[in-house]
Every structure is written in structure tokens, then in C-alpha cells.
Design an enzyme around this catalytic site. Sequence first.
Site, PDB file in Angstrom:
ATOM      1  CE1 TYR A  47      11.992  -8.289   1.222  1.00 31.38           C
ATOM      2  CE2 TYR A  47      11.200 -10.123  -0.098  1.00 31.38           C
ATOM      3  CZ  TYR A  47      11.464  -9.565   1.132  1.00 31.38           C
ATOM      4  OH  TYR A  47      11.211 -10.287   2.266  1.00 31.38           O
ATOM      5  CG  HIS A  48      17.541 -12.215  -2.388  1.00 30.08           C
ATOM      6  ND1 HIS A  48      17.050 -13.497  -2.375  1.00 30.08           N
ATOM      7  CD2 HIS A  48      18.778 -12.296  -2.951  1.00 30.08           C
ATOM      8  CE1 HIS A  48      17.952 -14.320  -2.909  1.00 30.08           C
ATOM      9  NE2 HIS A  48      18.999 -13.613  -3.268  1.00 30.08           N
ATOM     10  N   GLY A  49      13.712 -12.761  -2.312  1.00 31.70           N
ATOM     11  CA  GLY A  49      12.911 -13.788  -1.654  1.00 31.70           C
ATOM     12  C   GLY A  49      13.783 -14.916  -1.147  1.00 31.70           C
TER      13      GLY A  49
END
Length: 567
Positions: A47-49
Site C-alpha cells: 500500500y502506497h502512503g
Amino acid sequence: MAQVQASLHVSDSSRTEQMDNESTVNGYEVIGLENLPSDGPALLIYYHGALPIDMYYLTAETMLKRNRLIHTVGDRFLDHIPGWRLVSRVMKVTSGSVQSCVSTLRAGELLSIAPGGVYEAQFGDSAYEILWKGRTGFARVALEAQVPIIPMFTVNIRECFRTVSFAKWIFVRLYGVLKIPVLPFYGGFPVKLRTVLGKPIAYDEALSPAALHEKVAGAIAELVREHQRLPGDILQAIGLTGSVDGIKLLIQNETLLNNLLDLTSEESVSKDAVLCLVNITAEETGAAVIVDKLSERLVPIAYQAVLDENCKLSDAWCMVLCNITRPERLVERVVQQLLAIEFSLEKLTTCFTRIAYNKQKCHLNYLGPLFSNVSQSKTGREVFCNQTTGLLRRLLPFVHHDGSIVRRGGAVGLLKNICFDSSAHEWLLSEEMNVLPFILLPLAGPEELDDETNEKLPVDLQYLGPDKKREEDPDVRKMLVESLAQLCATRKGRVYLREHGAYEILRELHKFECSPEGDKIVLIAVENVVDILIRTEEEIGEDNLKQLDIPDDVKTKIESLSEEVEK
């Protein structure tokens, strides 16, 4: 005894030392680093913050702990940043076509991809919704390279840095035209970051890219659901209970603890208060203090919250109960508090067995580990084995539950603990209970058995076919095998297992555990049971192995060997 812990942030088995720069800025740890292969290829999907600082930290951690460099796929706009090309060459960051990614993996490297990319980084929010827009490129890479996928999520990644939320629709349109980051971000908050590496998703040639996309997205969503406070809260993330030192400070003050329990009934802060209790009880020291100081008040409050089908915090309260029953030295006291409430375990069983019991989308999966922990106690086992209420019979089907490893593992842990009591073996193997198929079916695989063997097996295990899948989680397999080991304690149990094909199922399981997909600890457990089953009763010479008088020095040697094996 099988025991299970619910925690938002603590994993004793995989806690990592923090590097100086990480401790200064955020504090960082990795949960599940053992899921990364020590050699050979694997594809990390994460998951890309708002800023992917978790990938920087994980890359450094992997270099230090595994001496492996993670290759990373970055957005093409990075190539236009002055000086970036030199950094990218050193750190193996590329924009990455499908073919170049496949080549990297075929070369035996680790590769990380964030399918949501810049879009997810900019337009994700504290709800941690996965924004992949149907992208299947990573799935095509994994299938073509024939490598496992490791799902990854970092707790509090959006509490460290955030993007602004005003006029977001304008920025969405701008990004659609420019294809570069346009949304301002802010932050650098000193929250604790915890990267969770999930169990590897094995290569499966039968899956299409779209199907694999859904499977991986579901795995990451499950990591979010199990580990992340939703919606994310910066103040909560930087609070005292986010660190071991903070918890140690808090549990020294009984007044603060009582005030914290009072706050669980205040609607505006109840969620934060309950999650603080989850974090405090995740460590045994904190759990012991809570049991000593608060159990008389806390247990009834938690019980009523779980029973309330409209409570939004039932899952969190399940975790608290799970944590304070995990240590064997505490469980009896909590069980007594529960049993002081009439029919408490019976009613909790009803909550658990009705999948959609809670109307606020709480899953109540952690009731499974709670039941497992409670059954460490003789008193608890007696309640579950009450033939009038039939609690164990109602819970047995969840040994095969596919929807949640937490729920399934809890049911298996309960069954294993019940099997510990040899006086219950005759009942467990009777026609009324017939627990053997529940134990053997998850251990069975697609192997074809001859007609004679199939005739020996319980009906549920006969002629399973090539689509039968063996239990994927090695911890669950180990508990199931240990359940068989407990049933081998009595002569009647051993005879029954031999006559109903337990040896033949274990023989095939042994082959699997010897393969690269298998597990060394499970393999040893299988061999221990097989060693008993292949002996004649004359060779064993004891009616009940639990009644053998083992000298203390031999016990010490056995315990030392077991500890060495599990290292």
C-alpha cells in the site's frame, strides 16, 4: 497450551532493533520479516502512503538483517528529478516494464511494486482504502515469473505524512492531465511505523491476472483491517500506548488506568480508549496489571460490548479479552470473572457462530482466540466440554473456516487444548462428537489414495480429488498435528487413529512438509505422531502415556531440545 494474542502493534517473534535515524524520526519495526525468503525471488506488493518512507526503511532493514537489496519500481516522473538517476542506479529503482520486472525476478532478486502508485499516494486518506484502479501489471509479472507475492502494509503510514483534503476533486483532474504529483502533503509526525509482511501468496498457474489482483488486494485489505486503527488518527498514533516505554509509564498509575476504563463509555473518545487498552494488554506485563487492577470492572464491560450487536467496538473489546487471557498465569482469574456472569461463554459462542451477528460490521473473529485461551484453564475446558450445552460441537465447524485465519486458528487452538485432557478422549472420538475428521481434513491434500485406504478413512476424507487444498498456515497445521499427538496418549485413542487412516494422512503430509512448501517444525511434529502410530501396543507398553513418570532431568533435556528445534 495453544494461546493467541491480539495486538495492534506488538509481535514478539519478529520485533526488530531500530536504526538510529528511524528511532529519531518515527520509530520503526517489521512484523513478519521471516516471510521474506533468505534467497530466491519474491514480489512485494504494498500500500502506497503519501510518502513511501516505509519502503526506504524496509530496504535498509532487509540489507542489515538479510543482506538483500529490494529492487523497487518507481513512477516515471522521478526520472525528471535532478540527481535521481544516480540514486536510482545505486538503489535499483526503475520505472519497470512488465518484461524488465520479470527479468529482475528471474535473476533471483526481491522486487517491490505499489500498484496504486502516485494516484494512491495522493488521493488515499485515513480510511486506507486500496486505490489500484484495476491495475493488473503486477499480477502479470508474478504469473510470468512464477514467483510468490508477499503482501505488505505499514501501520500509521498515513499518520506520518498526509495529503491535504481540500478541493481534492480539482487535483484529481489535474493529475489526470499532468500524470505527476500535484497534491500538497504535510507531516513528519513522530508516529510509530510498523511494516507488516503477510504470508506469501504462492504462484498458482490457474489464476488469471484479474483473479490474482483480487486475491492480493484482499490480502492487503485484511492486513489493514487487522493492524490499522480505522480511520487513522494522528493523535492516537503518537500516544503513550504506541510504544513499550509509554505503556510501562502508564501502567504504573492505577488512577490513570481507571480513568482510561471510564473513558470507554464516553462516545467521543471511546474508540481511542478501547484501542489504548488493546495496546496496553498486548504485552504480558501490561495484561497482568490490567487483570490485577481492573478485571472486576473490565471483564463485564468487555463482555457486554461484545454481546451488543450494535456496538462498533466489539472487535476491539474481543482483542482486549484475548490479550488478558493469553498468559497462562492470568487466564484462570479472567475465566472466573467471566463465569460469574450467567451463561457468558454460551452467549459468546452464539455471537461467534452467527457470522453476521454484529450489525456494525464487527467480525468478532477474535472470539476464536479468546476461546482457545480460555481452554488453557481446566475450568474453561469443562465449560466447552459440557455435553448438555454442546458448545464444542457448535464450534468445531470453524476449524475449516476459510474467511479468517484468526477465527480458524482460534477454533483449532480450542480443539487442541480440549484434546489435552485424556479423560475426554473417548467422548471426543465417539460417534456423537467424531472430532477426527475435523482434524484430518485440513491436513489432507490432493494426493490420490488407493481404495483400501479410502475405506479406512472417515467419510468426509474419502476420494477428495485433485482440487483438495491442504491448510496453508503452518501454525494451524502444527496445532492440528499436536491434537493428534494428544489423542495418541491413550491406547484406545491410538487404536482408533490407526483404524481410521490417521497414519496414511500423516504419511502424505510428511511428504509435503519435506518439500520446499513445507515447514520444519510441522515436520518434526508429524514424525513424533507417526513414531507412536507405527509401533505396536506391545512395544509401547503403556495404556496412558500421560501417566508415565518422567524423571526431572529427562524433562529438562526434552524441553531444551524442543527450544533448540523451534529456534
